[in-house]
Design an enzyme around this catalytic site. Sequence first.
Site, PDB file in Angstrom:
ATOM      1  N   HIS A 128     -12.085   9.497  26.910  1.00  0.00           N
ATOM      2  CA  HIS A 128     -11.265  10.206  25.940  1.00  0.00           C
ATOM      3  C   HIS A 128     -12.040  10.245  24.613  1.00  0.00           C
ATOM      4  O   HIS A 128     -12.821   9.328  24.331  1.00  0.00           O
ATOM      5  CB  HIS A 128      -9.975   9.386  25.780  1.00  0.00           C
ATOM      6  CG  HIS A 128      -8.903  10.031  24.961  1.00  0.00           C
ATOM      7  ND1 HIS A 128      -8.894  10.009  23.588  1.00  0.00           N
ATOM      8  CD2 HIS A 128      -7.763  10.672  25.328  1.00  0.00           C
ATOM      9  CE1 HIS A 128      -7.807  10.618  23.147  1.00  0.00           C
ATOM     10  NE2 HIS A 128      -7.102  11.035  24.180  1.00  0.00           N
ATOM     11  N   ASP A 206     -10.810   0.566  27.941  1.00  0.00           N
ATOM     12  CA  ASP A 206      -9.749   1.383  27.356  1.00  0.00           C
ATOM     13  C   ASP A 206      -8.623   1.454  28.389  1.00  0.00           C
ATOM     14  O   ASP A 206      -8.699   2.196  29.366  1.00  0.00           O
ATOM     15  CB  ASP A 206     -10.296   2.776  27.028  1.00  0.00           C
ATOM     16  CG  ASP A 206      -9.209   3.726  26.553  1.00  0.00           C
ATOM     17  OD1 ASP A 206      -8.029   3.306  26.464  1.00  0.00           O
ATOM     18  OD2 ASP A 206      -9.534   4.896  26.270  1.00  0.00           O
ATOM     19  N   GLN A 209      -4.298   4.300  29.745  1.00  0.00           N
ATOM     20  CA  GLN A 209      -3.583   4.801  30.914  1.00  0.00           C
ATOM     21  C   GLN A 209      -3.335   3.683  31.928  1.00  0.00           C
ATOM     22  O   GLN A 209      -2.261   3.601  32.519  1.00  0.00           O
ATOM     23  CB  GLN A 209      -4.394   5.922  31.592  1.00  0.00           C
ATOM     24  CG  GLN A 209      -4.617   7.153  30.732  1.00  0.00           C
ATOM     25  CD  GLN A 209      -3.340   7.920  30.448  1.00  0.00           C
ATOM     26  OE1 GLN A 209      -2.350   7.805  31.169  1.00  0.00           O
ATOM     27  NE2 GLN A 209      -3.335   8.689  29.375  1.00  0.00           N
ATOM     28  N   LYS A 232       2.559   5.124  25.336  1.00  0.00           N
ATOM     29  CA  LYS A 232       2.407   5.527  26.740  1.00  0.00           C
ATOM     30  C   LYS A 232       3.093   4.521  27.669  1.00  0.00           C
ATOM     31  O   LYS A 232       3.330   4.810  28.833  1.00  0.00           O
ATOM     32  CB  LYS A 232       0.926   5.641  27.101  1.00  0.00           C
ATOM     33  CG  LYS A 232       0.204   6.750  26.326  1.00  0.00           C
ATOM     34  CD  LYS A 232      -1.183   6.957  26.839  1.00  0.00           C
ATOM     35  CE  LYS A 232      -2.095   7.619  25.832  1.00  0.00           C
ATOM     36  NZ  LYS A 232      -2.023   9.079  25.815  1.00  0.00           N
ATOM     37  N   CYS A 370      -8.487  16.044  25.334  1.00  0.00           N
ATOM     38  CA  CYS A 370      -9.303  15.169  24.474  1.00  0.00           C
ATOM     39  C   CYS A 370     -10.463  14.577  25.264  1.00  0.00           C
ATOM     40  O   CYS A 370     -10.820  13.409  25.071  1.00  0.00           O
ATOM     41  CB  CYS A 370      -8.492  14.057  23.842  1.00  0.00           C
ATOM     42  SG  CYS A 370      -7.196  14.625  22.757  1.00  0.00           S
TER      43      CYS A 370
HETATM   44  C1  LIG Z   1      -7.701   7.139  28.197  1.00  0.00           C
HETATM   45  C2  LIG Z   1      -7.141   7.276  26.813  1.00  0.00           C
HETATM   46  N1  LIG Z   1      -7.738   6.640  25.799  1.00  0.00           N
HETATM   47  C3  LIG Z   1      -7.259   6.713  24.546  1.00  0.00           C
HETATM   48  C4  LIG Z   1      -6.145   7.447  24.236  1.00  0.00           C
HETATM   49  C5  LIG Z   1      -5.691   7.507  22.813  1.00  0.00           C
HETATM   50  O1  LIG Z   1      -4.424   6.999  22.624  1.00  0.00           O
HETATM   51  P1  LIG Z   1      -3.804   7.081  21.168  1.00  0.00           P
HETATM   52  O2  LIG Z   1      -3.827   8.539  20.793  1.00  0.00           O
HETATM   53  O3  LIG Z   1      -2.431   6.550  21.290  1.00  0.00           O
HETATM   54  O4  LIG Z   1      -4.672   6.286  20.259  1.00  0.00           O
HETATM   55  C6  LIG Z   1      -5.499   8.141  25.254  1.00  0.00           C
HETATM   56  C7  LIG Z   1      -4.298   8.961  24.991  1.00  0.00           C
HETATM   57  O5  LIG Z   1      -4.279  10.096  24.688  1.00  0.00           O
HETATM   58  C8  LIG Z   1      -6.011   8.050  26.574  1.00  0.00           C
HETATM   59  O6  LIG Z   1      -5.417   8.704  27.579  1.00  0.00           O
END
Ligand SMILES: Cc1ncc(COP(=O)(O)O)c(C=O)c1O
Lengths: 412, 147
Positions: A128, A206, A209, A232, A370
Site C-alpha cells: 500500500h 503491515d 488487513q 478496519k 493506493c
Molecule cells: C495494507 C494496508 N496498509 C495500510 C493501510 C493504511 O491504513 P490507514 O489509511 O488507516 O493508515 C491500508 C488501508 O487502506 C491497507 O490496506
Amino acid sequence: MNDRMTHLDVALLRRDFPILSETIRGKPLVFLDSAASAQKPRAVIDAMVGAMEHQYANIHRGLHWMSERTTEAYEGTRDLTATLLGANSREEIVFTRNSTEAINLVAHSYGRGILKPGQAVLISEMEHHSNIVPWQMLRDAHGIELRVCPITDAGELDMAAYEGLLEDRKVGLVAITHMSNVLGTYTPAARLCALAHEYGAKILLDGSQAVVHRRVDVKSLDADFYVFTGHKLYGPTGIGVLWARAELLEAMPPFLGGGDMISSVSFEHSSWARIPHKFEAGTPAILEGIGLSAAIKYVNAVGFDAIAAHEQALVEHALARLSPIQGLSIIGHAQDRGGVISFTMEGAHAHDIATLLDRAGIAVRAGHHCAEPLMRRMGLDSTARASFALYTTQEEIDILADTLIRVREFFA
Amino acid sequence: MFEDVRDLYQEVILDRGRHPRHAQRLDAFDATAKGDNPMCGDRVQVWVKHNDQGAVSDVGFEARGCAISIASADLMAEAAIGHTATTLRKLSADFAQLVTSGDCPDCAGLETLQPLSGVSEFPSRVKCATLPWHALLSAIDAEPGHG
Ligand SMILES: Cc1ncc(COP(=O)(O)O)c(C=O)c1O
C-alpha cells in the site's frame, strides 16, 4: 469450546451492526468494501457515546475522578491490544492515528535514529502507498537505499528474490505487508521474519488487513514491528497501533514532541517519558481508544477461529461464483488468501462496474487501491474489489455475482 | 435492471466508450498535454492541431479510463473543432456546468456534448468527464501564441 468457535450465526451478528439494515435507493445495502473501512457494531458506538455522556475527561493528567476513570478506560485498550497481538507487555503498544502514522513513526524514528546511511530498507511490489512513501522519504532524507521484492504473477512474494535481496546484509529493515489489500495474499510472515533475522535485519509487518481476518501473534511470528489501524477492525477512525519490541522502542528517539511524551522540560533540555508514552505526544484519541477497546472485545467474543473459517468459506464461494463469469478476471491467485478479491471485466472499466453495482445497492471499491506500483506490476490501471467481513453473507456474494453477469451484458 | 443508469450511459456514451473515433495521436500537431486523475488512476493525453487562423482543426487522444472519460474525450475532439483558444475556454466552462448541474441554459454549442449531461447525477463521476477538457486546455495554454 462452544459452537461459536467454528460457526458464526451471521444473521444474528448482523443485528449488531445498525448500518447493515440501511437501504440504498430502496435496495438493501450489500456492503462489500470492508477492506477500506469496516462497519461498526453497536458495542463500539455505545462505548464512545457512553464515554461522552458519562465518563470523559483528559487523561494522564487529571487528579480527579473523571480523569482517572477515563485514563483507566483508555489504558485498558493498551492491555487489550497487547493481548490481541500476543505482545510481551503493554509498554510495547504505541497508539497512533492509523497504520500510516505508525509506519511513518518507524520510518522517522527507527529509520533516521537507528539505520545508517548506506543501509537499505526492503519493501515489496504489493505494498500500500503507506508502506512505500515513508520509506522513499527516508531514502531521500537519510541516504537509505530502497529495495523492492518482486512478486509472482500469482501475486505471491518471490521468496528466492527475497532472500537474494537480503544476502549482502545491507538491509537493516524489512517492511512488508502481512496481507495484500488488493490481491488478498497472506504473505508467509513467519518465514519472512526468520529470513530477515538470519541476515541481520529487523522486520515490520503491515497488518492493516491481516489483523482483521485471523489471529495474529507477533511472538510466534517473531516480528519486530507490527502495525494496524482501528477502523478496519470494526473500530473507529483516528486510532491505530504500532507494536514493537520494548528494546527497540527504548532505543528509538521520539517521533513528535509535546505534552505527554516528556518526563521533564526546561528551556535547555527535555527528557523523555518512558515507553510507550515517549511516542504519544499530545492529547491522544481518547474516545477512539475507548471505541477500539469495544471493537477488540467484540471480535474476541465472536472468536477469530470462527471469523477466519467464515471468511475462508466466503472467499471460496466467491471464487467459485465469480470465476465462471465470462470476461471476468480475478487478479491474484495466491494459495493463502484472505477476504479480498480484485477483478477486472473485459469491456467494462472498474469505475463503470462500481457505478452499476452501486445502483443495485452493492458497495465495492474501484481504482488503484493506493497500490499504484502493484497495478503497474499486474499491467493494470485499476480493478474492482469486493472485500468481506465477519458480517458478510453468501447471499451477498450471490447478489454480487448475479449483478456482475448483468453488468457484463450491459457493457457487452 | 440498470434502467436508472441509462441517463448516464446513453447509447452514444456506450458506443463512444467502446469505439471512440478520435482515439489516436496526431502525426502532425501543434500542442499536446497529459491529464491524470491520481484518485482513480484515469489518464489521458490530448494532441491538438490548428489551422492558419488559429482555430482547432483536429484533436486526437489516448486515454485509459472508464466509458465516461473515453466518451467525453471523443465527443470533445469533435466539439473542439473550429474553435479558438478563447472560445474553447468558454466551452470548457459551459461543459463543466452541464456535467455538474445537468443543464446550461444560456450556453451555445453544447449539442455534441449533451449526452454527458446525465453525469450530473453521479457526483463521483464528474471528474471522469472533465479530465480530457483539463488536458485540452493545458495543451492550448502551453502553446506559444495561444495563451
Ligand atoms: C495494507 C494496508 N496498509 C495500510 C493501510 C493504511 O491504513 P490507514 O489509511 O488507516 O493508515 C491500508 C488501508 O487502506 C491497507 O490496506
